[in-house]
Motif scaffolding. Structure first.
Motif, mmCIF file in Angstrom:
data_model
loop_
_atom_site.group_PDB
_atom_site.id
_atom_site.type_symbol
_atom_site.label_atom_id
_atom_site.label_comp_id
_atom_site.label_asym_id
_atom_site.label_seq_id
_atom_site.Cartn_x
_atom_site.Cartn_y
_atom_site.Cartn_z
ATOM 1 N N VAL A 1 -5.380 32.004 26.665
ATOM 2 C CA VAL A 1 -5.048 33.391 27.023
ATOM 3 C C VAL A 1 -6.172 33.990 27.857
ATOM 4 O O VAL A 1 -5.934 34.614 28.910
ATOM 5 C CB VAL A 1 -4.819 34.245 25.758
ATOM 6 C CG1 VAL A 1 -4.649 35.715 26.134
ATOM 7 C CG2 VAL A 1 -3.592 33.759 24.993
ATOM 8 N N TYR A 2 -7.410 33.791 27.400
ATOM 9 C CA TYR A 2 -8.556 34.342 28.136
ATOM 10 C C TYR A 2 -8.638 33.750 29.541
ATOM 11 O O TYR A 2 -8.880 34.469 30.528
ATOM 12 C CB TYR A 2 -9.851 34.058 27.382
ATOM 13 C CG TYR A 2 -11.086 34.344 28.205
ATOM 14 C CD1 TYR A 2 -11.508 35.650 28.415
ATOM 15 C CD2 TYR A 2 -11.796 33.305 28.815
ATOM 16 C CE1 TYR A 2 -12.621 35.919 29.202
ATOM 17 C CE2 TYR A 2 -12.912 33.565 29.598
ATOM 18 C CZ TYR A 2 -13.316 34.871 29.795
ATOM 19 O OH TYR A 2 -14.404 35.142 30.578
ATOM 20 N N THR A 3 -8.452 32.437 29.656
ATOM 21 C CA THR A 3 -8.554 31.774 30.959
ATOM 22 C C THR A 3 -7.521 32.329 31.934
ATOM 23 O O THR A 3 -7.835 32.606 33.106
ATOM 24 C CB THR A 3 -8.374 30.250 30.802
ATOM 25 O OG1 THR A 3 -9.361 29.745 29.899
ATOM 26 C CG2 THR A 3 -8.512 29.551 32.140
ATOM 27 N N ARG A 4 -6.305 32.523 31.458
ATOM 28 C CA ARG A 4 -5.267 33.101 32.329
ATOM 29 C C ARG A 4 -5.632 34.530 32.732
ATOM 30 O O ARG A 4 -5.452 34.931 33.896
ATOM 31 C CB ARG A 4 -3.910 33.060 31.627
ATOM 32 C CG ARG A 4 -3.392 31.653 31.381
ATOM 33 C CD ARG A 4 -1.926 31.644 30.961
ATOM 34 N NE ARG A 4 -1.696 32.270 29.667
ATOM 35 C CZ ARG A 4 -1.759 31.634 28.499
ATOM 36 N NH1 ARG A 4 -2.105 30.355 28.461
ATOM 37 N NH2 ARG A 4 -1.487 32.265 27.368
ATOM 38 N N LEU B 1 -8.654 35.802 32.877
ATOM 39 C CA LEU B 1 -9.814 35.725 33.765
ATOM 40 C C LEU B 1 -9.379 35.467 35.203
ATOM 41 O O LEU B 1 -9.768 36.175 36.139
ATOM 42 C CB LEU B 1 -10.753 34.620 33.277
ATOM 43 C CG LEU B 1 -11.935 34.265 34.184
ATOM 44 C CD1 LEU B 1 -12.950 35.410 34.220
ATOM 45 C CD2 LEU B 1 -12.613 32.974 33.713
ATOM 46 N N ILE B 2 -8.552 34.448 35.385
ATOM 47 C CA ILE B 2 -8.111 34.091 36.733
ATOM 48 C C ILE B 2 -7.243 35.193 37.331
ATOM 49 O O ILE B 2 -7.396 35.560 38.507
ATOM 50 C CB ILE B 2 -7.364 32.751 36.703
ATOM 51 C CG1 ILE B 2 -8.332 31.625 36.336
ATOM 52 C CG2 ILE B 2 -6.697 32.471 38.051
ATOM 53 C CD1 ILE B 2 -7.681 30.271 36.144
ATOM 54 N N SER B 3 -6.349 35.748 36.528
ATOM 55 C CA SER B 3 -5.473 36.819 37.009
ATOM 56 C C SER B 3 -6.276 37.996 37.538
ATOM 57 O O SER B 3 -5.961 38.557 38.599
ATOM 58 C CB SER B 3 -4.548 37.280 35.869
ATOM 59 O OG SER B 3 -3.788 38.398 36.259
ATOM 60 N N THR B 4 -7.334 38.356 36.820
ATOM 61 C CA THR B 4 -8.149 39.508 37.230
ATOM 62 C C THR B 4 -9.016 39.174 38.430
ATOM 63 O O THR B 4 -9.197 40.004 39.330
ATOM 64 C CB THR B 4 -9.021 39.996 36.060
ATOM 65 O OG1 THR B 4 -8.201 40.133 34.893
ATOM 66 C CG2 THR B 4 -9.656 41.345 36.372
ATOM 67 N N LEU B 5 -9.544 37.952 38.490
ATOM 68 C CA LEU B 5 -10.331 37.536 39.654
ATOM 69 C C LEU B 5 -9.495 37.562 40.925
ATOM 70 O O LEU B 5 -9.985 37.905 42.003
ATOM 71 C CB LEU B 5 -10.893 36.125 39.434
ATOM 72 C CG LEU B 5 -12.091 35.983 38.495
ATOM 73 C CD1 LEU B 5 -12.377 34.511 38.226
ATOM 74 C CD2 LEU B 5 -13.328 36.661 39.071
ATOM 75 N N THR C 1 -13.595 45.604 25.208
ATOM 76 C CA THR C 1 -13.913 45.333 26.607
ATOM 77 C C THR C 1 -12.638 45.025 27.391
ATOM 78 O O THR C 1 -11.871 44.125 27.019
ATOM 79 C CB THR C 1 -14.870 44.126 26.717
ATOM 80 O OG1 THR C 1 -16.041 44.372 25.931
ATOM 81 C CG2 THR C 1 -15.276 43.884 28.161
ATOM 82 N N THR C 2 -12.396 45.772 28.447
ATOM 83 C CA THR C 2 -11.228 45.500 29.290
ATOM 84 C C THR C 2 -11.535 44.320 30.211
ATOM 85 O O THR C 2 -12.700 43.937 30.407
ATOM 86 C CB THR C 2 -10.860 46.712 30.156
ATOM 87 O OG1 THR C 2 -11.915 46.953 31.105
ATOM 88 C CG2 THR C 2 -10.652 47.964 29.301
ATOM 89 N N MET C 3 -10.527 43.735 30.790
ATOM 90 C CA MET C 3 -10.746 42.639 31.721
ATOM 91 C C MET C 3 -11.508 43.108 32.954
ATOM 92 O O MET C 3 -12.349 42.377 33.480
ATOM 93 C CB MET C 3 -9.413 42.016 32.142
ATOM 94 C CG MET C 3 -8.808 41.059 31.130
ATOM 95 S SD MET C 3 -9.909 39.730 30.561
ATOM 96 C CE MET C 3 -10.357 38.930 32.099
ATOM 97 N N GLN C 4 -11.242 44.319 33.426
ATOM 98 C CA GLN C 4 -11.964 44.820 34.595
ATOM 99 C C GLN C 4 -13.452 44.963 34.305
ATOM 100 O O GLN C 4 -14.299 44.619 35.142
ATOM 101 C CB GLN C 4 -11.365 46.169 35.033
ATOM 102 C CG GLN C 4 -9.947 46.076 35.589
ATOM 103 C CD GLN C 4 -9.863 45.263 36.869
ATOM 104 O OE1 GLN C 4 -10.846 45.076 37.571
ATOM 105 N NE2 GLN C 4 -8.669 44.767 37.173
#
Length: 454
Positions: free
Chosen positions: A23-26, A28-32, A438-441
């Motif tokens: 979940v975190y990896t997806r 991370l990539i989505s936000t990048l 902590t938000t992804m942003q």
């Protein structure tokens, strides 16, 4: 444009096969991908096998389409997740073939600026030799679990939290896992079963029962990672403390609470009226020992009837009627003790909010040093205060002794639960002390700063 390679053992698919790390990896990539300046590559290994046995890298599909260049190592000698090959560490410690393959592949794509390992399952230790070949590439390792310290990733042995004072117990841990059987199962979709069995039985190596190889595993990991990783990202303060206690380089370990999409819409207040009756408590997670499920049931059985008759209990955990027969029997026996008892066979992102709506208190009773329980973060984000054990990183989110109990201590657990039951105003004060999620942003801003450091 910086080229970022992100590694996780599981494919980049919209599934829960690798749990919270997936979940975190997806995320991370989505936000990048929302910003500019990064060319994202993804690599996985240790998951896919076919009976021709040839080790190779091939392009793979992913949930982001052509926005991410994804690749997969086929037939890695190191099976992932690690529990599938826990007693076959000759491959992990000695193999060089995957290192040579990845070196050639990286050269073929012109190298990368950053390699961000979400784990190193599915890879041999020699993968870190790449740092010598690509000295200008930044190597980052997110410490989502304890694999470098413990082959089982949990720091847990059978029925107790493992203090790691000796490696003797390691040889008996997860003894039922079978290396050959796993490879056969992974190959069935590519060939007939008989061919797979014939091939992989001859490829199998004997299980490791000598404590020395587990000690070698821990010591080689420490020296190799300390020498080649530029930054280690501990997902909680407790994770950093544990790695430091095992001799990892303090100058290279940063605490970095993972970002979650759930935090973007976090309520920051209870979603339930604390005066509503009955009092609703919920357990979400797995029906296993280290997650504290059995402890939780034991504690509830010792909770006085004057409280249980006023409590609506919800248990939301994936189960099988065969493998979880004992737990299901115990749950059934609890029904007459509580005002109401609801049992859900797991949950997903679609029904999670509905299940958590109206819950007064979540219970996260882990007995192991759970790095940073995703389920705790999700409950807090949905407006559910949490009573958690004092092991792992969860207590850092809760950040209150009134909502933390000594792991495995039934008396302390029931005392804290009864205190919250009697003093409902604590459910309001919970939000004053709880750590902001902590938000992804916010997390990506921190990650980008690390990517950009020279």
């Amino acid at each position: 444009m910086k080229k970022i390679l992100i590694y996780n053992w599981a494919r980049l698919e919209n599934t829960n096969i690798s749990g919270g790390v997936g979940v975190y990896t997806r995320n991370l990539i989505s936000t990048l991908l929302q910003g500019s300046g990064y060319d994202i590559y993804f690599l996985n290994s240790g998951y896919s096998y076919n009976v021709n046995g040839k080790l190779h890298v091939k392009p793979s599909t992913n949930i982001f389409g052509d926005k991410v260049k994804s690749f997969e190592i086929i037939n890695s000698p190191v099976i992932a997740p690690v529990q599938q090959s826990i007693k076959n560490f000759e491959y992990y410690l000695q193999d060089n073939s995957v290192y040579i393959l990845v070196k050639e592949w990286l050269n073929s794509i012109g190298g990368v600026d950053v390699i961000h390992f979400q784990n190193i399952e599915g890879l041999p230790l020699s993968i870190f030799n790449l740092k010598t070949d690509f000295p200008k590439t930044k190597f980052i390792y997110s410490l989502h679990n304890y694999f470098p310290l413990c082959p089982a990733v949990w720091l847990w042995n059978k029925d107790h939290n493992c203090k790691k004072t000796s490696f003797d117990d390691c040889s008996t841990c997860y003894h039922r896992r079978c290396y050959a059987t796993t490879k056969i199962a992974r190959s069935i979709s590519h060939s007939n079963i008989a061919e797979g069995i014939n091939y992989y039985l001859f490829q199998n190596r004997p299980s490791c029962n000598d404590a020395k190889i587990f000690q070698q595993f821990a010591e080689n990991n420490k020296s190799t990672i300390n020498a080649n990783i530029d930054v280690m990202l501990a997902v909680s303060k407790r994770v950093k403390e544990i790695f430091l206690s095992h001799g990892y380089d303090q100058s290279k370990i940063n605490v970095s609470y993972i970002g979650t999409k759930a935090a973007e819409n976090a309520l920051c207040h209870s979603n339930a009226n604390f005066n509503c009756k009955p009092f609703k408590i919920i357990f979400m997670g797995y029906m296993n020992e280290q997650k504290g499920f059995n402890f939780f049931i034991d504690a509830l059985n010792q909770l006085p009837l004057e409280y249980t008759k006023k409590i609506h209990l919800t248990i939301c955990a994936k189960y099988s009627r065969i493998s979880n027969r004992a737990q299901l029997k115990r749950i059934k026996e609890l029904r007459s003790k509580f005002n109401q008892l609801d049992l859900f066979n797991g949950y997903n992102s679609t029904n999670q909010r509905q299940i958590l709506q109206g819950q007064h208190l979540g219970i996260v009773p882990v007995l192991w040093e759970d790095n940073l329980p995703q389920v705790l973060i999700e409950q807090v984000a949905h407006g559910v205060p949490v009573l958690c054990s004092d092991l792992g990183g969860g207590k850092e989110i809760v950040n209150s002794p009134l909502f933390t109990f000594k792991a495995g201590d039934i008396k302390d657990f029931n005392s804290k639960l009864i205190n919250i039951f009697n003093e409902r105003s604590l459910l309001t004060s919970f939000w004053k002390s709880a750590k902001k999620l902590t938000t992804m942003q916010e997390h990506i801003k921190e990650i980008k700063a690390i990517y950009e450091q020279s």
